[in-house]
Design a protein around this motif. Structure first.
Motif, PDB file in Angstrom:
ATOM      1  N   HIS A   1      -6.622  21.171 -38.069  1.00  0.00           N
ATOM      2  CA  HIS A   1      -7.029  20.101 -37.154  1.00  0.00           C
ATOM      3  C   HIS A   1      -6.817  18.737 -37.811  1.00  0.00           C
ATOM      4  CE1 HIS A   1      -9.754  23.114 -34.914  1.00  0.00           C
ATOM      5  NE2 HIS A   1      -8.712  22.828 -34.141  1.00  0.00           N
ATOM      6  N   ARG A   2      -7.161  18.666 -39.075  1.00  0.00           N
ATOM      7  CA  ARG A   2      -7.012  17.394 -39.800  1.00  0.00           C
ATOM      8  C   ARG A   2      -5.535  17.026 -39.954  1.00  0.00           C
ATOM      9  NH1 ARG A   2     -11.547  15.463 -42.495  1.00  0.00           N
ATOM     10  NH2 ARG A   2     -13.411  16.772 -42.345  1.00  0.00           N
ATOM     11  N   LEU A   3      -4.685  18.023 -40.194  1.00  0.00           N
ATOM     12  CA  LEU A   3      -3.258  17.745 -40.319  1.00  0.00           C
ATOM     13  C   LEU A   3      -2.637  17.382 -38.967  1.00  0.00           C
ATOM     14  CD1 LEU A   3      -2.146  20.458 -42.907  1.00  0.00           C
ATOM     15  CD2 LEU A   3      -2.518  18.014 -43.293  1.00  0.00           C
ATOM     16  N   ASP A   4      -3.208  17.894 -37.877  1.00  0.00           N
ATOM     17  CA  ASP A   4      -2.781  17.457 -36.539  1.00  0.00           C
ATOM     18  C   ASP A   4      -3.095  15.972 -36.360  1.00  0.00           C
ATOM     19  OD1 ASP A   4      -1.844  19.933 -35.834  1.00  0.00           O
ATOM     20  OD2 ASP A   4      -3.669  20.537 -34.756  1.00  0.00           O
ATOM     21  N   PHE A   5      -4.262  15.571 -36.857  1.00  0.00           N
ATOM     22  CA  PHE A   5      -4.647  14.148 -36.808  1.00  0.00           C
ATOM     23  C   PHE A   5      -3.696  13.324 -37.674  1.00  0.00           C
ATOM     24  CE2 PHE A   5      -7.543  10.706 -38.495  1.00  0.00           C
ATOM     25  CZ  PHE A   5      -7.456   9.912 -37.363  1.00  0.00           C
ATOM     26  N   PHE A   6      -3.307  13.867 -38.830  1.00  0.00           N
ATOM     27  CA  PHE A   6      -2.343  13.198 -39.705  1.00  0.00           C
ATOM     28  C   PHE A   6      -1.040  12.951 -38.941  1.00  0.00           C
ATOM     29  CE2 PHE A   6       1.158  13.041 -42.655  1.00  0.00           C
ATOM     30  CZ  PHE A   6       0.678  12.318 -43.739  1.00  0.00           C
ATOM     31  N   ARG A   7      -0.595  13.965 -38.212  1.00  0.00           N
ATOM     32  CA  ARG A   7       0.656  13.846 -37.450  1.00  0.00           C
ATOM     33  C   ARG A   7       0.568  12.723 -36.415  1.00  0.00           C
ATOM     34  NH1 ARG A   7       4.215  15.741 -33.619  1.00  0.00           N
ATOM     35  NH2 ARG A   7       6.123  16.678 -34.458  1.00  0.00           N
ATOM     36  N   LYS A   8      -0.592  12.589 -35.791  1.00  0.00           N
ATOM     37  CA  LYS A   8      -0.787  11.504 -34.817  1.00  0.00           C
ATOM     38  C   LYS A   8      -0.792  10.137 -35.514  1.00  0.00           C
ATOM     39  CE  LYS A   8      -3.505  14.303 -31.595  1.00  0.00           C
ATOM     40  NZ  LYS A   8      -4.860  14.547 -31.026  1.00  0.00           N
ATOM     41  N   GLN A   9      -1.362  10.102 -36.720  1.00  0.00           N
ATOM     42  CA  GLN A   9      -1.477   8.832 -37.444  1.00  0.00           C
ATOM     43  C   GLN A   9      -0.120   8.290 -37.882  1.00  0.00           C
ATOM     44  OE1 GLN A   9      -4.472   7.903 -36.491  1.00  0.00           O
ATOM     45  NE2 GLN A   9      -5.019   7.142 -38.511  1.00  0.00           N
ATOM     46  N   ILE A  10       0.849   9.193 -38.117  1.00  0.00           N
ATOM     47  CA  ILE A  10       2.153   8.703 -38.565  1.00  0.00           C
ATOM     48  C   ILE A  10       3.054   8.312 -37.396  1.00  0.00           C
ATOM     49  CG2 ILE A  10       2.079   9.967 -40.742  1.00  0.00           C
ATOM     50  CD1 ILE A  10       3.971  12.024 -39.549  1.00  0.00           C
ATOM     51  N   LEU A  11       2.512   8.399 -36.177  1.00  0.00           N
ATOM     52  CA  LEU A  11       3.227   7.864 -35.025  1.00  0.00           C
ATOM     53  C   LEU A  11       2.839   6.403 -34.906  1.00  0.00           C
ATOM     54  CD1 LEU A  11       5.018   8.357 -32.527  1.00  0.00           C
ATOM     55  CD2 LEU A  11       2.932   8.865 -31.247  1.00  0.00           C
ATOM     56  N   SER A  12       3.805   5.517 -35.128  1.00  0.00           N
ATOM     57  CA  SER A  12       3.525   4.077 -35.157  1.00  0.00           C
ATOM     58  C   SER A  12       3.164   3.564 -33.760  1.00  0.00           C
ATOM     59  CB  SER A  12       4.738   3.313 -35.701  1.00  0.00           C
ATOM     60  OG  SER A  12       5.052   3.756 -36.985  1.00  0.00           O
ATOM     61  N   GLU A  13       1.887   3.382 -33.523  1.00  0.00           N
ATOM     62  CA  GLU A  13       1.416   2.875 -32.231  1.00  0.00           C
ATOM     63  C   GLU A  13       0.991   1.422 -32.402  1.00  0.00           C
ATOM     64  OE1 GLU A  13      -2.310   3.804 -29.332  1.00  0.00           O
ATOM     65  OE2 GLU A  13      -1.253   5.532 -30.150  1.00  0.00           O
ATOM     66  N   GLU A  14       1.604   0.549 -31.621  1.00  0.00           N
ATOM     67  CA  GLU A  14       1.347  -0.882 -31.796  1.00  0.00           C
ATOM     68  C   GLU A  14       0.195  -1.355 -30.916  1.00  0.00           C
ATOM     69  OE1 GLU A  14       5.103  -2.905 -31.223  1.00  0.00           O
ATOM     70  OE2 GLU A  14       5.465  -2.814 -33.390  1.00  0.00           O
ATOM     71  N   ASN A  15      -0.566  -2.309 -31.455  1.00  0.00           N
ATOM     72  CA  ASN A  15      -1.657  -2.955 -30.722  1.00  0.00           C
ATOM     73  C   ASN A  15      -1.484  -4.468 -30.811  1.00  0.00           C
ATOM     74  OD1 ASN A  15      -3.579  -0.620 -30.063  1.00  0.00           O
ATOM     75  ND2 ASN A  15      -3.245  -0.341 -32.256  1.00  0.00           N
ATOM     76  N   GLU A  16      -2.105  -5.165 -29.847  1.00  0.00           N
ATOM     77  CA  GLU A  16      -2.029  -6.629 -29.844  1.00  0.00           C
ATOM     78  C   GLU A  16      -3.211  -7.222 -30.602  1.00  0.00           C
ATOM     79  OE1 GLU A  16      -1.647  -7.941 -25.719  1.00  0.00           O
ATOM     80  OE2 GLU A  16       0.445  -8.451 -26.166  1.00  0.00           O
ATOM     81  N   TYR A  17      -2.925  -8.268 -31.362  1.00  0.00           N
ATOM     82  CA  TYR A  17      -3.956  -8.967 -32.134  1.00  0.00           C
ATOM     83  C   TYR A  17      -3.824 -10.472 -31.903  1.00  0.00           C
ATOM     84  CZ  TYR A  17      -4.433  -4.625 -34.877  1.00  0.00           C
ATOM     85  OH  TYR A  17      -4.632  -3.327 -35.283  1.00  0.00           O
TER      86      TYR A  17
END
Length: 648
Positions: free
Chosen positions: A215-231
Motif C-alpha cells: 500500500h505504501r509503495l502504491d502511494f510512492f507510485r502516486k507521489q512520483i507522478l508530477s501533479e502541478e498546483n497553483e501558488y
C-alpha cells in the motif's frame, strides 16, 4: 525519520519486507543526496534535456556549433541503450542519422515531434514498475542490487529534470514510510497519504496501522507522478512606491500593487502584506513612531505560478520576481538608489483556505551574514595552511624573477575569479569557472593547439590517471564513515579499532592530516572479515577486483576519460549558450557547476605543483603527462599484473 534512521522493525512481519527493500530505501537517499550535491555530472542529462537542447540549438543558433552537434550525437548514442526508452529507439536512431548528415531542418522537426511524444510519457512510472518487480522477487544477488541502483538513479533524474525539486524527491521515500507519534495522549499524524474522508485522528491512526508495504509503495507510485498546483507569492520591492493599479497587467509574470491599500491574500490571512520591519527598528532609542511607514513596503509584486511542490514553485516565483527587480535596477537604479528584496515573502496555495506561508522577518544581505559568521567563527591558520599559502607566494615570486609575468598574472587572476565565483549565482559560477580553465589553458597549451582541445584532452587525461586511485580512496572514505558513531548500533559492521588506527582512519580525521594509503591497500581484504553489510561488501569486492584485474581497471579508466570529455563538451555548450544567446536550462546548470569548478581546481593545482617542483615549461610537462596516460593504458592492456604506485 529520514534516511538511514528509519526503524524497520515495525515492517519486518510484512510479507513484502526484504533486505532488498531496505537496500533500495538507502540507495534512494544516497543517490538523491549525490544529485543534490551535483555529484552525478553528465548523468543528469536525459532524453528530455537532450531534445529540448537540440530544439533550442536550432531556434537560436541554426546548429552553427559543430562541437555541439557532435555532443548531441554522443548523448543520443548513450540514451539509445536505455531500456526504459526502447519504445522510441527507432525515432532516436533516425534523429542521430540526421544529425550525422547535418540535415538541420529534419533534426529540428524530428526533435520537436519526439519531444512532444516524450512529454506525455511518465518514464518514472515505467522505471518504478521495473524496480517494483525486483523488490517483489526479493532476490539480493549483486546483479539485482546493481539494477536497483541504476533504476533508482534514473527515476530520480527523471523527476528532477521534469521540474521536481531535488529535496522533495529525496523526501518521497521517507514520507512513504512515515507513521504517527503519540505524545501525552495526543496523536500527531505524519503520514501524508491519508484519504480525505477520514476526519478524526483515531481514524487516521487506524488507517496507518492497517497499511501494508505494498500500500505504501502504491502511494510512492502516486507521489512520483508530477501533479502541478497553483501558488500565489507576494514579494516586497523596497525602494519603490506605487499607486493602486486599475488593471492586473503582468510584468515578467508579476502584478504590482500597494499593500496598504489592497490585499492579495485576503483579510483573514495572518501574515502582514506590508512586511513591516519597524518592530526591529523600535529597539533603537532613535526610532520615531511617526516614521513607521518607512519600514513598510509601499510596492509589492504578486506572482502566480504552478509547481509540483512548494519548493519548486518557490524557485519559479523567485526567478520571475528577480527578473522584474533586475530590470527596475537596470533602468532606474543608480549609485545611491537600489530597488532591493530583503528575503521576505508571503504566499498561499490557490484554492486552499488554510495553508498560507511566509517568512517571519527579513533576511540580511548574504555577504553580511557570511562576514558576521566568519568574524565570530574564525578558522585556525594551522602550519599546514600557512605552508600552502607560502608555497603559492613563492611560486609567484619565482615566476616574476624569471620575468614570466603573463603566467604570474594569470594565476593571480584565476585566484581572484574563483574566490569570488563561489558566492555568485549558478550561471555566473559556470561562466567564471570556465574562464578560469581557459585562462590556465592559455599558459599551458602548445602554440599550435586550440584552448578547447587542450582543456578536453588534458583534463580527461588527468582524471584518467587519477581514476587508478579513486576506488581505494572511496573505500577508505567508506570505511571511515562506517566506523563512526552513527553506525555503532549497526551489527553488520564490526571494524576493530587497531585496524582503523593501523591504516590511518583515526589520523585522517585530524584537520590538515595527510595519510598514505599503502597500508590500507595492503590490508583492505581484511575488511571482508569485519562486515556482513552487502553495500560495504560490494565496495570491498569491487575495489579488490579493480586492482587485481587489468581488464576491469582499464574499462573503468576509459569510461572515466570518456565521461570527462563529454562533461567538458556539455559545460562548454552551456557556456556558449549563456554567452551568445542567454538561453540555458536553469534546472540543469547547478548539476554541472561542481564539475566546472573541479576541472578548474584540478588544472590550477597541477600547475602550481609543477611550478613548485621547479619546472617552468608547462607545455613540456603536459606532453609528459599525456605520455604517462598512454603508458598506463598500454600497461593495463597487457596480461602482466599492474601494481599501483602508492609510494613507500
Amino acid at each position: 525519520m529520514r534516511g538511514g534512521n528509519l526503524d524497520w522493525k515495525r515492517f519486518e512481519a510484512d510479507s513484502f519486507y526484504s533486505q532488498m527493500l531496505t537496500y533500495w530505501y538507502d540507495e534512494w537517499n544516497s543517490i538523491s543526496e549525490e544529485v543534490k550535491n551535483g555529484m552525478i555530472g553528465i548523468d543528469i542529462v536525459n532524453v528530455r534535456v537532450v531534445l529540448l537542447d537540440i530544439i533550442n540549438e536550432y531556434e537560436l543558433n541554426q546548429f552553427e556549433s559543430e562541437n555541439n552537434r557532435k555532443v548531441y550525437i554522443k548523448l543520443i548514442d548513450t540514451l539509445i541503450s536505455k531500456k526504459y526508452i526502447s519504445f522510441f529507439r527507432e525515432e532516436l536512431l533516425i534523429l542521430k542519422e540526421k544529425l550525422e548528415k547535418k540535415e538541420k531542418t529534419a533534426v529540428y522537426v524530428i526533435s520537436k515531434e519526439l519531444s512532444s511524444l516524450i512529454s506525455k510519457q511518465s518514464f518514472a512510472h515505467i522505471l518504478f514498475d521495473e524496480l517494483y518487480s525486483i523488490l517483489e522477487k526479493k532476490s539480493f544477488q549483486k546483479k539485482d542490487r546493481l539494477k536497483v541502483k541504476e533504476f533508482t538513479k534514473e527515476i530520480i533524474v527523471e523527476l528532477v529534470t521534469s521540474g521536481m525539486d531535488v529535496e522533495d524527491v529525496k523526501n518521497i521515500s521517507s514520507e512513504v514510510f512515515e507513521s504517527y507519534s503519540i505524545h501525552e495522549g495526543k496523536i500527531y499524524i505524519r503520514y501524508k497519504g491519508i484519504p480525505e474522508d477520514l476526519q478524526t485522528e483515531v481514524e487516521k491512526k487506524a488507517y496507518i496501522d492497517s497499511l501494508s508495504i505494498q500500500h505504501r509503495l502504491d502511494f510512492f507510485r502516486k507521489q512520483i507522478l508530477s501533479e502541478e498546483n497553483e501558488y500565489i507569492f507576494i514579494y516586497p520591492i523596497w525602494g519603490m512606491v506605487t499607486i493602486p493599479k486599475s488593471n492586473d497587467t503582468s510584468i515578467f509574470g508579476c502584478q504590482l500593487y500597494r499593500p496598504d491599500v489592497e490585499k492579495m491574500l485576503g483579510e483573514d490571512v495572518h501574515f502582514d502584506e506590508t512586511f513591516d520591519t519597524s518592530y526591529i527598528e523600535e529597539q533603537s532609542k532613535e526610532f520615531d513612531p511617526n516614521d513607521r511607514y518607512k519600514y513598510q513596503s509601499r510596492c509589492n509584486a504578486k506572482v502566480l505560478v504552478t509547481g509540483t511542490s512548494f519548493n519548486s514553485a518557490t524557485k519559479i516565483a523567485e526567478s520571475k520576481f528577480l527578473n522584474l527587480l533586475n530590470s527596475l535596477n537596470f533602468y532606474y537604479g543608480h549609485k545611491y538608489h537600489e530597488f532591493f528584496w530583503d528575503g521576505q515573502y508571503r504566499g498561499k496555495k490557490v484554492d486552499e483556505e488554510n495553508g498560507s506561508f511566509g517568512t517571519l522577518f527579513g533576511s540580511r544581505d548574504d555577504k553580511q551574514i557570511r562576514r558576521n559568521i566568519s568574524r565570530s567563527n574564525p578558522i585556525f591558520l594551522s602550519d599546514k595552511k600557512y605552508e600552502n599559502i607560502k608555497k603559492i607566494s613563492k611560486v609567484i615570486q619565482e615566476l616574476e624573477k624569471r620575468e614570466l609575468f603573463y603566467e604570474a598574472n594569470t594565476i593571480l587572476s584565476v585566484f581572484d575569479i574563483m574566490s569570488k565565483a563561489q558566492w555568485q549565482n549558478q550561471e555566473n559560477k559556470l561562466l567564471n569557472y570556465w574562464i578560469a580553465v581557459e585562462s590556465l589553458a592559455n599558459i599551458s597549451k602548445k602554440d599550435s593547439e586550440s584552448k578547447f582541445t587542450f582543456i578536453k584532452e588534458t583534463i580527461s587525461n588527468m582524471f584518467f590517471l587519477w581514476e587508478q586511485y579513486r576506488p581505494l580512496r572511496n573505500l577508505f572514505r567508506l570505511t571511515d564513515i562506517y566506523s563512526r558513531s552513527f553506525y555503532e548500533k549497526d551489527n553488520t559492521i564490526n571494524i576493530p579499532g587497531d585496524f582503523l588506527k593501523s591504516v590511518g582512519i583515526f589520523t585522517s580525521r585530524s584537520e590538515d592530516a595527510v595519510v598514505h594509503l599503502k597500508n590500507f591497500y595492503d590490508r583492505m581484504e581484511e575488511l571482508k572479515e569485519y562486515t556482513t553489510k552487502e553495500k560495504f561488501l560490494d565496495e570491498i569486492e569491487d575495489t579488490i577486483t579493480f586492482y587485481k584485474n587489468n581488464k576491469e581497471a582499464l574499462k573503468q579508466l576509459r569510461e572515466k576519460r570518456s565521461e570527462v570529455k563529454l562533461t567538458v563538451d556539455y559545460i562548454y555548450k552551456c557556456r556558449n549558450q549563456i554567452v551568445h544567446n542567454g538561453y540555458v536550462d536553469k534546472n540543469l546548470v547547478p548539476y554541472l557547476v561542481n564539475f566546472a569548478e573541479a576541472y578548474a581546481n584540478t588544472l590550477m593545482n597541477r600547475i602550481l605543483e609543477v611550478y613548485s617542483n621547479g619546472q617552468y615549461n608547462l607545455q613540456i610537462y603536459f606532453i609528459k603527462e599525456m605520455y604517462e596516460g598512454n603508458l598506463l593504458e598500454k600497461k593495463l592492456s597487457s596480461n602482466i599484473p599492474f601494481k599501483i604506485d602508492l609510494g613507500d
